[in-house]
Design an enzyme around this catalytic site. Structure first.
Site, PDB file in Angstrom:
ATOM      1  N   GLN A 160       0.812  -1.215   0.000  1.00 14.68           N
ATOM      2  CA  GLN A 160       0.000   0.000   0.000  1.00 14.68           C
ATOM      3  C   GLN A 160       0.847   1.267   0.000  1.00 14.68           C
ATOM      4  OE1 GLN A 160      -1.623  -1.002   4.075  1.00 14.68           O
ATOM      5  NE2 GLN A 160      -1.451   1.212   4.354  1.00 14.68           N
ATOM      6  N   CYS A 166      -5.085   0.592   3.771  1.00 17.66           N
ATOM      7  CA  CYS A 166      -5.192  -0.829   4.106  1.00 17.66           C
ATOM      8  C   CYS A 166      -6.615  -1.333   3.911  1.00 17.66           C
ATOM      9  CB  CYS A 166      -4.731  -1.071   5.528  1.00 17.66           C
ATOM     10  SG  CYS A 166      -5.744  -0.234   6.782  1.00 17.66           S
ATOM     11  N   HIS A 305      -5.845  -1.048  11.674  1.00 19.60           N
ATOM     12  CA  HIS A 305      -5.354  -1.641  10.438  1.00 19.60           C
ATOM     13  C   HIS A 305      -6.348  -2.687   9.948  1.00 19.60           C
ATOM     14  CE1 HIS A 305      -2.352  -2.457   7.476  1.00 19.60           C
ATOM     15  NE2 HIS A 305      -2.019  -3.653   7.925  1.00 19.60           N
ATOM     16  N   ASN A 325      -1.505  -9.403   4.545  1.00 17.05           N
ATOM     17  CA  ASN A 325      -1.275  -7.987   4.828  1.00 17.05           C
ATOM     18  C   ASN A 325      -1.000  -7.255   3.516  1.00 17.05           C
ATOM     19  OD1 ASN A 325      -0.957  -5.634   6.263  1.00 17.05           O
ATOM     20  ND2 ASN A 325       0.832  -6.296   7.415  1.00 17.05           N
TER      21      ASN A 325
END
Length: 361
Positions: A160, A166, A305, A325
């Protein structure tokens, strides 16, 4: 001989006092700490790290400041790694060996945890309202292990960058997985479309998965990453692509019942699911492998997150969630983290069970 004994005792006492005074005046050197590197070695590693990640700084003062942070992180990684790597515990069926979390240097080497959270997370709770939860029957099919990567339902790990997006990456990963499971085709989709067009979020200023999924469902789908590539900056929404260029269809989204890891497992057994977590800890920043148990907050008010749960399983008798992630494949286990599953508190590890979502078609 008896008469000389008191004098001998006095001499021994005097010698002891002299030795004590000499020790106090010249204390022994502190124990060796092999993980604490010499300054020259730290600077050499910093130089190699800068080259690897193409790091530059505005001036020497800033560079020296960042070296100090890097050196501290490097020493802390050494100290952490010097701890015992396995812990023997007594379970219901006898002793078990549990592999502890491992940490390692990565692209965040010159940052403190608060800086990583400020630049590379992105959950924004402003106006947050969870959707009505959808309960799945507890007797639904639920394999003991699920990994949607093995079914080809997960695209490569993305990055990102220093954009608080996120939420867009988590939403897109869930849509990509749903589409592959439904149609048999894996298409890499556009996070930038969500960054630019989701007015319910703030682009690179942070956002929410539910508003992103709501936007996509309202428009009937989302375009591909090839047609609407990621820039990592707020841009003007390409309305034509938003309204008319749909490479993957999305009709809606659902919320998993909150604080219920059993329901979360039932949902993940069907498709990837987005979750919010607290990613503020130092060892989360430098996580490289193992089952992560914290320290992190289980308070839903402290999540910052978004990641996507793409599976779950068990390792050395310890259950874990497999989360994708958006910090590149240089972080964690090639971009993934194993988060402890079925923990004693209802919100789950790092509050992951506090607000999960998944798209529908």
């Amino acid at each position: 001989m008896a008469a000389s004994t008191p004098y001998l005792i006095i001499l021994l006492c005097a010698a002891s006092l002299l030795q004590a005074s000499l020790t106090a005046a010249n204390p022994p050197p502190p124990p060796q700490q092999p993980w604490r590197l010499p300054e020259s070695e730290s600077r050499a590693r910093f130089s190699r790290w800068m080259t690897k990640y193409s790091k530059t700084y505005a001036n020497e003062e800033d560079k020296e400041k960042r070296f100090g942070v890097f050196r501290d992180n490097l020493n802390q990684i050494g100290a952490f790694s010097a701890q015992t790597s396995t812990t023997v515990v007594v379970g219901g069926f006898g002793p078990q060996t549990i592999t502890t979390v491992r940490v390692g240097m990565n692209r965040f080497g010159d940052l403190e945890p608060a800086e990583v959270a400020a630049q590379f997370t992105g959950f924004n709770s402003t106006g947050f309202q969870s959707a009505r939860p959808t309960f799945l029957p507890y007797d639904s099919a639920k394999p003991c292990c699920v990994d949607w990567r093995s079914s080809g339902a997960v695209t490569g790990v993305k990055f990102q960058g220093p954009c608080l997006s996120c939420w867009a990456f988590a939403a897109v990963a869930a849509i990509e997985g749903m589409n592959k499971i439904r149609t048999g085709e894996l298409v890499s989709l556009s996070e930038q479309e969500l960054v630019d067009c989701d007015t319910g979020s703030s682009g690179c200023g942070g956002g929410r998965v539910d508003t992103a999924l709501d936007l996509v469902a309202g428009r009937g789908g989302i375009t591909s990453e090839t047609k609407y590539p990621y820039s990592g900056f707020n841009g003007r929404c390409d309305v034509d692509k938003l309204l008319f260029d749909r490479d993957v269809a999305v009709k809606g989204f659902k919320a998993v019942p909150i604080n219920d890891e059993r329901q979360l497992a039932l949902a993940v057994a069907r498709q990837p699911v987005t979750v919010y977590i607290d990613a503020s800890a130092w060892d989360f920043q430098f996580y490289s492998s193992g089952i992560y148990r914290g320290p992190c907050s289980g308070d839903p008010a402290k999540v910052n997150h978004a990641v996507t749960i793409v599976g779950y399983c068990e390792e050395f008798g310890e259950k874990f969630w497999l989360a994708k992630n958006s910090w590149s494949n240089d972080w964690g286990e090639q971009g993934y983290i194993k988060l402890a599953k079925d923990v004693p508190w209802s919100t789950g590890t790092c509050a992951l069970a506090s607000s999960p979502f998944y798209p529908t078609a």
